[in-house]
Design a protein around this motif. Sequence first.
Motif, PDB file in Angstrom:
ATOM      1  N   PHE A 117      21.185  18.904 117.432  1.00  0.00           N
ATOM      2  CA  PHE A 117      22.488  19.391 116.969  1.00  0.00           C
ATOM      3  C   PHE A 117      23.138  18.345 116.052  1.00  0.00           C
ATOM      4  O   PHE A 117      23.603  18.661 114.943  1.00  0.00           O
ATOM      5  N   LEU A 118      23.141  17.089 116.499  1.00  0.00           N
ATOM      6  CA  LEU A 118      23.711  16.010 115.683  1.00  0.00           C
ATOM      7  C   LEU A 118      23.031  15.924 114.315  1.00  0.00           C
ATOM      8  O   LEU A 118      23.683  15.711 113.296  1.00  0.00           O
ATOM      9  N   SER A 119      21.717  16.095 114.319  1.00  0.00           N
ATOM     10  CA  SER A 119      20.953  15.918 113.070  1.00  0.00           C
ATOM     11  C   SER A 119      21.235  17.036 112.068  1.00  0.00           C
ATOM     12  O   SER A 119      20.962  16.881 110.879  1.00  0.00           O
ATOM     13  N   ASP A 120      21.782  18.153 112.533  1.00  0.00           N
ATOM     14  CA  ASP A 120      22.098  19.252 111.611  1.00  0.00           C
ATOM     15  C   ASP A 120      23.383  19.011 110.832  1.00  0.00           C
ATOM     16  O   ASP A 120      23.585  19.591 109.762  1.00  0.00           O
ATOM     17  N   GLY A 153      16.016   7.891 104.384  1.00  0.00           N
ATOM     18  CA  GLY A 153      14.590   7.943 104.058  1.00  0.00           C
ATOM     19  C   GLY A 153      14.303   7.426 102.660  1.00  0.00           C
ATOM     20  O   GLY A 153      13.278   6.791 102.410  1.00  0.00           O
ATOM     21  N   ASP A 154      15.227   7.717 101.703  1.00  0.00           N
ATOM     22  CA  ASP A 154      15.021   7.256 100.329  1.00  0.00           C
ATOM     23  C   ASP A 154      15.561   5.846 100.110  1.00  0.00           C
ATOM     24  O   ASP A 154      15.630   5.363  98.988  1.00  0.00           O
ATOM     25  N   GLN A 155      15.975   5.203 101.198  1.00  0.00           N
ATOM     26  CA  GLN A 155      16.467   3.809 101.114  1.00  0.00           C
ATOM     27  C   GLN A 155      15.512   2.858 101.839  1.00  0.00           C
ATOM     28  O   GLN A 155      15.932   1.804 102.289  1.00  0.00           O
ATOM     29  N   TRP A 156      14.261   3.252 101.995  1.00  0.00           N
ATOM     30  CA  TRP A 156      13.281   2.489 102.761  1.00  0.00           C
ATOM     31  C   TRP A 156      13.779   2.306 104.202  1.00  0.00           C
ATOM     32  O   TRP A 156      13.500   1.306 104.862  1.00  0.00           O
ATOM     33  N   GLY A 157      14.550   3.331 104.667  1.00  0.00           N
ATOM     34  CA  GLY A 157      15.242   3.198 105.945  1.00  0.00           C
ATOM     35  C   GLY A 157      14.331   2.990 107.138  1.00  0.00           C
ATOM     36  O   GLY A 157      14.735   2.400 108.146  1.00  0.00           O
ATOM     37  N   MET A 158      13.096   3.456 107.051  1.00  0.00           N
ATOM     38  CA  MET A 158      12.193   3.348 108.195  1.00  0.00           C
ATOM     39  C   MET A 158      11.964   1.885 108.606  1.00  0.00           C
ATOM     40  O   MET A 158      11.732   1.584 109.767  1.00  0.00           O
ATOM     41  N   GLN A 207      19.109   6.806 117.907  1.00  0.00           N
ATOM     42  CA  GLN A 207      19.411   8.203 117.557  1.00  0.00           C
ATOM     43  C   GLN A 207      18.882   8.533 116.167  1.00  0.00           C
ATOM     44  O   GLN A 207      18.231   9.563 115.964  1.00  0.00           O
ATOM     45  N   TRP A 208      19.154   7.636 115.232  1.00  0.00           N
ATOM     46  CA  TRP A 208      18.757   7.905 113.847  1.00  0.00           C
ATOM     47  C   TRP A 208      17.229   7.881 113.689  1.00  0.00           C
ATOM     48  O   TRP A 208      16.630   8.764 113.079  1.00  0.00           O
ATOM     49  N   ILE A 209      16.610   6.850 114.267  1.00  0.00           N
ATOM     50  CA  ILE A 209      15.151   6.729 114.130  1.00  0.00           C
ATOM     51  C   ILE A 209      14.463   7.947 114.756  1.00  0.00           C
ATOM     52  O   ILE A 209      13.536   8.518 114.185  1.00  0.00           O
ATOM     53  N   ALA A 210      14.950   8.362 115.925  1.00  0.00           N
ATOM     54  CA  ALA A 210      14.310   9.500 116.607  1.00  0.00           C
ATOM     55  C   ALA A 210      14.451  10.781 115.787  1.00  0.00           C
ATOM     56  O   ALA A 210      13.480  11.533 115.619  1.00  0.00           O
ATOM     57  N   THR A 211      15.662  11.019 115.253  1.00  0.00           N
ATOM     58  CA  THR A 211      15.852  12.272 114.518  1.00  0.00           C
ATOM     59  C   THR A 211      15.076  12.289 113.198  1.00  0.00           C
ATOM     60  O   THR A 211      14.717  13.354 112.704  1.00  0.00           O
ATOM     61  N   GLN A 212      14.822  11.118 112.642  1.00  0.00           N
ATOM     62  CA  GLN A 212      14.023  11.051 111.417  1.00  0.00           C
ATOM     63  C   GLN A 212      12.527  11.119 111.716  1.00  0.00           C
ATOM     64  O   GLN A 212      11.772  11.833 111.064  1.00  0.00           O
ATOM     65  N   ALA A 213      12.117  10.363 112.737  1.00  0.00           N
ATOM     66  CA  ALA A 213      10.680  10.269 113.040  1.00  0.00           C
ATOM     67  C   ALA A 213      10.116  11.585 113.540  1.00  0.00           C
ATOM     68  O   ALA A 213       8.920  11.853 113.394  1.00  0.00           O
TER      69      ALA A 213
END
Lengths: 316, 207
Positions: free
Chosen positions: A215-218, A233-238, B140-146
Amino acid sequence: MRKKAYRPDVDVPEWKGRYVPYDIIKEGTIALVVVAILTVALAVVFSSPDEKAITIKTWSNADPIDFAKTAVSELDGTSGVAHYGAPYNHGGPAQGLGFLSPEKWVGVRIAINTATDFVLNPLEAQPTQPALHAALTQWASASSTTQSSWTSAYASADAKMTFTGDHVNVPTHAAGPVPVLINDLTMMARSGALDQALVTQNGFYTTNYTKPLLFLSDGTYLAGLANKQHLGGDQWGMMNETGSWPGQAWLWLYTFWYQVSPYNSSKSGDFMVFGTMMVLTALLVAVPFIPGLRSVPRRIKIYRLIWREHYRESED
Amino acid sequence: MSTDIDRQWTSRLRRSVVAKLPPDKLLPDTQPAYVASWIYVFGVTTMAALGVVIATGCILALDGPQWWHSSSLGHFVNSLHLWSVEIFFFAMVIHLWGKFAMAAWRGGRSLTWVTGAITFMVSILTAFTGYVSQTNFDSQWIATQAKDGINSTGGGAFFNVLNLGQMLMWHIVLLPIGAVLLTVLHVVMVRVKGVVPPIVETVELSA
């Protein structure tokens, strides 16, 4: 009997040179002490990040309009999760390349119905409120066509949505019970009750946060905060971390692919990145067995630096 | 003539282990003179960092997954855990590329290389599950992206990064067991085969 040819990238001659004293236990002990001291020093000087987790309560209080618009998209099935596809639902196309689509093969195994799970079930769990009860009854008894017409009317007016006096206001009279549902869900979220309702759908004891995280991710709130922390993702965030701390730098190659075409433009970009990394990983693991690749060290000659004393002695 | 005792599984296993890895190979007091470079430090540094990672992780585990958010001591232990992980990967990557430069798979050491490379992958997965188990904004962020990457492989249906309980169990039980077993296997192979000799450049030899 014919002698087997010597293969420099595979074989080694037996060492007939000299041996020197070596205390393996002392070496290990020194390494452990040095690493422990270095770890303590780094922890004391730099500490570690701990950005507090956001909740649906935080989100709906900080940006009630973003929350309410997201809630509508969950109700009418237009949100990212509603259109995700496997493993959550049949809402979207699976990623893949040609006939390869493991996401599709596996199918739906963590079933998520965004309208039911994120909106209707939490509202139904609320203590009896006549207006909400009436709205839920009206929604449940309507045909899917009527429901769609209500949510369409609401969604088309939500550009003019305002939040005043603890109330979500949308200028439409054609949305049936939707304004009540969305307003009550927003109030529920702002009180913190929705956070609990989303996790307790799994029972009293739970460690599964799939629903609240989806829900949060939406919404745009979570991504907005992440982008400010250069985690996109486009900021080398990983490979980044909140603040200025080092993150998972070892994922640099994985995140690199997300910055370049066609990976960053394909609808199957995630699958293509994963596939590329699996091929590269297999190559790394299998280096000793791949002619040409296993000759690279001999060609680049970095070993001459490592064993410079040995070669100097040999040449002397 | 072999006796009943000689034919015991225990006796056979002991003989086999001692034959492959006699005490002077397991705990050597000398080594070939060519083992004289700073690059060799990074293998043992990786092991030492692994030890610190496990020790600090065990302390973090003492009071559950969330106490470190509200305790200054817990936050400090978390900092120790983080920095030991950073040192671990730093040392491991240098060790890996150092061994590549030495073509360390030569002389029947292919499986030593393979176990090392797989340990690297398992370590990455272990660290990843740690990041999504932090119970903070980062996780939270890593999980929702991964989830998108893992779901695209079909694996997300079984390895749900949004399920904190599952990720935590993988992080503190399953993956550390795998990483430690692989490390032990890797080190035993190094001890059995010894450190790879320098690349022969000028002498034509027969193997």
